[in-house]
Design an enzyme around this catalytic site. Structure first.
Site, mmCIF file in Angstrom:
data_model
loop_
_atom_site.group_PDB
_atom_site.id
_atom_site.type_symbol
_atom_site.label_atom_id
_atom_site.label_comp_id
_atom_site.label_asym_id
_atom_site.label_seq_id
_atom_site.Cartn_x
_atom_site.Cartn_y
_atom_site.Cartn_z
ATOM 1 C CD GLU A 282 -3.247 0.428 2.088
ATOM 2 O OE1 GLU A 282 -3.880 -0.627 1.920
ATOM 3 O OE2 GLU A 282 -3.416 1.171 3.065
ATOM 4 C CD GLU A 285 -2.750 1.009 -4.334
ATOM 5 O OE1 GLU A 285 -2.748 0.309 -3.285
ATOM 6 O OE2 GLU A 285 -3.762 1.191 -5.032
ATOM 7 C CB CYS A 308 -7.384 -2.900 6.341
ATOM 8 S SG CYS A 308 -5.825 -2.238 5.835
ATOM 9 C CB SER A 328 -5.369 0.896 -1.209
ATOM 10 O OG SER A 328 -4.501 -0.188 -1.383
ATOM 11 C CE LYS A 367 -10.753 -8.087 8.010
ATOM 12 N NZ LYS A 367 -9.964 -7.613 6.873
ATOM 13 C CD GLU A 370 -11.764 -8.843 3.377
ATOM 14 O OE1 GLU A 370 -11.478 -9.323 4.489
ATOM 15 O OE2 GLU A 370 -11.150 -7.883 2.871
ATOM 16 C CD GLU A 375 -14.850 -9.206 -5.666
ATOM 17 O OE1 GLU A 375 -14.885 -9.587 -4.485
ATOM 18 O OE2 GLU A 375 -15.822 -8.639 -6.224
ATOM 19 C CB CYS A 524 -9.552 -3.986 14.103
ATOM 20 S SG CYS A 524 -9.275 -3.603 12.378
#
Lengths: 594, 386
Positions: A282, A285, A308, A328, A367, A370, A375, A524
């Site tokens: 990142e 990037e 994230c 990102s 999560k 996710e 993907e 988190c």
């Protein structure tokens, strides 16, 4: 500004408190606890469950202690016969609507209604059973909604509105048909819900819980044909202890590793490793985007935003699809881990990825969503098979009969087990930003960041939106284009703050280069999968634990992680390289709001 | 106790020149107007009976850049239909009453919150409002009125639920305090008054408080518009002096066989024949928002109670426990007693429950369910059980 003092008596004891204090707060100061259900320290006052009613001298009705501010000369009784009788009635009424099959309930033993029912010795069948047989909503991979257990306190509704500004859950109908539902009563997986799980954290009963994968994980562990590896997220170690007999804010990293090994996981690895890797990817990037913007004059999407937090990602996909380019392209550390586990790691340990099961322990319910995203199969398999919340792990450790408090501390397995302090602080709001700054500044200037003990304090703390600037000076020759640049960063946690920040960005009023967003309050550490209850005090203690863990680490900058350097040498090549692109980066899709 | 004989009065529907009264009122100070209203003893005509002058005084004393006056025309109480008549026949008097209040509390904006079922009145009201608003403009009095439409929820007649509804939110009552006079519509000081109250305020400005006080009793000044329905040969709208006994009332309006009368609508009290003589209609006896439902001996009071409870079960907003679940339990409870699934003694448990609802519910809706429940169960226990 000095506040007016108000004098009153609670249970005949005089007290003087600030104007605006509620009866509930004033009673607390005198060590009188008044029971509550709809009240939550993170949310606005509702005053609708009525469990906190008290007797006020001269009043025809019983005021709700949570909602009524003190007034001069007030005389309150918090536990009179009248109050007790009313409270008992109210609890009985709630129970008459409630699915009281407690032994089968996921929240058994951690239910505020159950506690009150015990405390008030309800007879349980004073009133007629009114429970409606409604089907559970199990459509979401993250959250299960069971209306038969709902007491309509609206904590979830207020959470979704006030903390997250998502409004996936709302009150529908009136009278006896009133319930908490979604837009057009659609299933949770078809609405704007971000799966953040903040509602789960605040539901007093078992009406909203995470979808648990405990049985699936036990089956995998005890399947001799499966090689089961587990990764643990940074914030878990700062909170798991709360479910297993430790004080809030106790770090239990070593004990957790030990428990996971005893449970039978074949390898116990660390999401922190891929957190460090995220910083490399990142950070590169960001620097690449800056170069394109500043040197090549290309039109690139800035500010760049972290990726994230899967709740945040889905929020952005629903509400700000025009800003998806700004995200990102890095996968979250969990998914980077999954992709590498079934490729790089499988090769290293000579396992067929088909036989591998990757389990994550996350402070997060999103999560779970996710890892189900289409993907997230770049290894050719489902990169992460199951996600457990901190709470589920706590429950499994209990199921395994492990005496957690007495465990010896153990270390993560290698590889994919080494990490730095920069990765640990991913668990707190501002942590990704701090980790990125530690590495990027050093890459660009060759010097450590100019903060005492590497602690980038301006990006820390519980303020909803934080902003900071770093002046970049005396850069290495290859980064000459950054000489003198003032890098502006912003951090938001809690989607209500994210929305505010995104609105600024959208309107062109924000002058930031890099933005960190975490869906949950506090980052988190306040995630939807963390131990219940939650409040600001608890979140601050968890944050302290995380920053302590960072300070205690030998390595505190992601680029110093030796395993990270190894993986670039042996496998990935370079950040943003071809392999990285295949395994560690992803794309997003615009979603409708309804 | 002071009693009055039944007397028909005409203060509400009587024609008057509203603009002349406004012109006179505009010459006076807010405090002066409020003193008159306090002196008149006028109490809210929506049912709760809060002293109007006091409400205005509170609103006046608030310091704010904006204040509002809201006319509560969400007439939802079963058996009440007097506001509809007022809105239909003398709307100018309502507007003028609001202007009086606006002058008194220094509000510049007024709203009439009209019950959804009365939307057929909207075109006429809007037309007349255009004329009225222009008249205020011509007088350089900064005040205008707009219509707002409800959607048919009973609870939106509760003043704070009404405000929520006006703000575009779900019509759920707020926690009090703060009261609307301090933080009302959009958080600004707001006086919310019933349609009839505002017309009486105008009447007091017209005839003076002394004249107004000639009507009614010490505790219940003035007259009141009644909505009379049920077993009566003379159902309809009547303006009567407050303070009469129910006996007088029944003699005038009953069909000769009246066994009970429900005073104040579904949320009011049921008075059985044996108490007609000693019950006064007024704030010292049984207050009413105007609804008088007469029942003769052909009626089952069980059915009456069941109807009311079905109404409350549906019309509770559902947010607070005592009201949402309590209403269901009372309804299911009397059904169970009727069917013999619960013993008659279960009625005692239900009465205790209704008492809890009375003291622990968040708003007047849940708090008042005990009124019909207890007064019907206590007086017609046999009809409930058998």
């Amino acid at each position: 500004m000095s506040k007016y003092k108000v004098n009153l008596k609670i249970n005949n004891i005089p007290i003087s408190v600030d104007e605006g204090t509620t009866i509930l707060q004033a009673a607390k100061m005198l060590n009188f606890n008044i029971p509550t259900l709809c009240n939550h320290p993170d949310l606005c006052v509702a005053g609708n469950c009525r469990v906190c009613v008290v007797e006020q001298k001269g009043s025809r009705t019983l005021p709700a202690a949570c909602a009524v501010p003190v007034s001069e000369g007030m005389e309150i009784q918090t536990n009179s016969m009248q109050v007790r009788a009313a409270r008992k009635h109210i609890i009985e009424l709630l129970l008459s609507e409630h699915n009281s099959d407690c032994t089968k309930c996921y929240k058994n033993g951690n239910c505020e209604l159950q506690d009150l029912a015990n405390e008030y010795r309800t007879s349980n069948n004073l009133f007629i059973d009114l429970m409606k047989s409604t089907k559970m909503d199990i459509s979401s991979p993250s959250i299960v909604k069971d209306d038969t257990k709902c007491i309509r306190c609206q904590r979830c509704v207020r959470t979704c509105a006030e903390l997250q500004n998502v409004n996936a859950l709302a009150v529908v109908n009136k009278g006896h048909l009133m319930k908490i539902s979604t837009f057009l009563n659609k299933p949770l997986n078809e609405v704007v819900c971000t799966n953040c799980g903040q509602c789960v954290n605040r539901c007093p009963t078992g009406a909203l819980v995470e979808k648990n994968y405990i049985d699936e994980v036990w089956s995998a562990i005890y399947n001799p044909e499966k090689f089961v590896v587990v990764q643990t997220a940074p914030a878990v170690r700062a909170a798991l202890g709360e479910n297993l007999g430790f004080d809030i804010g106790t770090r239990v990293t070593g004990k957790m590793v030990s428990a996971l090994k005893r449970m039978g996981f074949d390898k116990v690895l660390d999401t922190d490793f891929t957190a460090d890797l995220t910083i490399m990817e990142e950070g590169t990037e960001l620097l690449t985007r800056l170069k394109k913007a500043l040197v090549d004059g290309e039109k690139v999407a800035l500010p760049m935003m972290t990726s994230c937090s899967p709740g945040w990602i889905k929020f952005q996909e629903h509400l700000f699809p025009e800003l998806l380019e700004n995200l990102s392209t890095c996968k979250s550390p969990q998914q980077m881990f999954g992709a590498l586990a079934k490729t790089y790691y499988a090769e290293k340990i000579n396992k067929n990825p088909q036989e591998m099961v990757v389990v994550s322990v996350m402070p997060c319910t999103a999560k779970k969503f996710e890892c189900d995203r289409p993907e997230m199969r770049s290894s050719g398999y489902k990169d992460v098979d199951y996600v457990l919340t901190t709470r589920e792990l706590g429950m499994m450790i209990k199921q395994a009969g492990i005496d957690f408090t007495k465990l010896e501390e153990e270390k993560y397995d290698s590889v994919l087990g080494e990490s730095t302090g920069a990765a640990v602080i991913f668990g707190a709001t501002g942590g990704v930003m701090e980790a990125a700054i530690r590495t990027a500044y050093e890459i660009v200037t060759g010097r450590e960041i100019p903060f005492v003990n590497l602690n980038v304090t301006p990006v820390r703390g519980m303020e909803g939106i934080k902003a900071a600037s770093v002046k970049i000076k005396d850069v290495k020759p290859e980064w000459a284009f950054l000489e003198g640049v003032e890098l502006n960063v912003a951090i938001a946690h809690g989607l209500v703050n994210a929305k505010q920040l995104m609105t600024q960005v959208k309107e062109g009023k924000a002058n930031y280069h890099f933005i960190e967003v975490m869906a949950c309050p506090g980052g988190c550490l306040g995630g939807g999968g963390q131990p219940i209850p939650t409040n600001m005090e608890i979140r601050k203690k968890r944050a302290e634990a995380i920053y302590q863990e960072d300070e205690n680490m030998y390595l505190r900058k992601s680029h110093e992680n030796p395993e990270v350097n190894d993986i670039y040498k042996e496998f990935l090549g370079e950040p943003l390289g071809h392999k990285s692109h295949d395994l560690l980066h992803t794309h997003y899709k615009a979603r409708k709001r309804y | 106790m002071e009693k009055k004989l039944l007397k028909k009065v005409d203060l509400i529907f009587e024609k008057c020149n509203c603009l002349n009264i406004i012109d006179k009122v505009l010459q006076r100070s807010g405090d002066d107007i409020i003193l008159d209203i306090i002196d008149s003893g006028l109490k809210g005509r929506g049912g709760a009976g809060f002293p109007t002058g006091l409400k205005w005084k509170f609103a006046k004393n608030e310091e704010a850049d904006q204040k509002y006056i809201v006319c509560n025309a969400d007439e939802g109480e079963p058996g009440t239909f007097k506001d509809r008549e007022i809105l239909d026949r003398v709307p100018e008097k309502i507007f003028a009453g609001m202007a009086v209040c606006a002058k008194a509390i220094e509000a510049t904006k007024g709203y009439i919150y009209l019950r959804g079922e009365y939307n057929f009145l909207l075109p006429a009201l809007n037309e007349k409002l255009t004329v009225f608003n222009q008249a205020m403009k011509d007088r350089k009095f900064e005040f205008s009125i707009e219509m707002r439409s409800g959607s048919g929820a009973y609870v939106c007649g509760e003043e704070t639920a009404l405000l929520e509804s006006m703000e575009g939110k779900r019509g759920e009552p707020r926690n009090k305090p703060p009261f609307p006079v301090a933080q009302g519509y959009l958080g600004k000081p707001t006086s919310i008054n019933n349609v009839e109250t505002l017309v009486f305020a105008l009447a007091i400005m017209n005839i003076g408080p002394e004249k107004f006080k000639e009507f009614g009793t010490m505790d219940s000044r003035g007259s009141k518009v009644f909505s009379i329905s049920g077993d009566t040969p003379k159902g309809g709208i009547y303006e009567l002096e407050l303070g009469m006994t129910i006996e007088d009332f029944v003699n005038e309006f009953g069909d000769g066989d009246t066994k009970a009368i429900q005073v104040g609508g579904a949320s009011g009290f049921c008075v059985p024949r044996k108490h007609f003589k000693d019950t006064i209609i007024g704030f010292e006896g049984i207050p009413t928002g105007g609804s008088m439902m007469l029942f003769n001996s052909s009626r089952s009071m069980y059915n009456v109670l069941q109807d009311y409870l079905e109404f409350f079960e549906e019309e509770s907003c559902g947010q607070c426990t005592p009201c949402r679940v309590g209403c269901q339990q009372l309804l299911k409870g009397i059904l169970a007693v009727k069917r013999g699934e619960k013993p008659p003694a279960y009625l005692e448990e239900l009465k205790k429950l209704s008492q809890t609802m009375k003291i622990a519910s968040k708003c007047g809706l849940g708090q008042s369910v005990a009124n019909p429940f207890n007064s019907i169960v206590n007086n017609f226990r046999e009809e409930i059980i058998y």
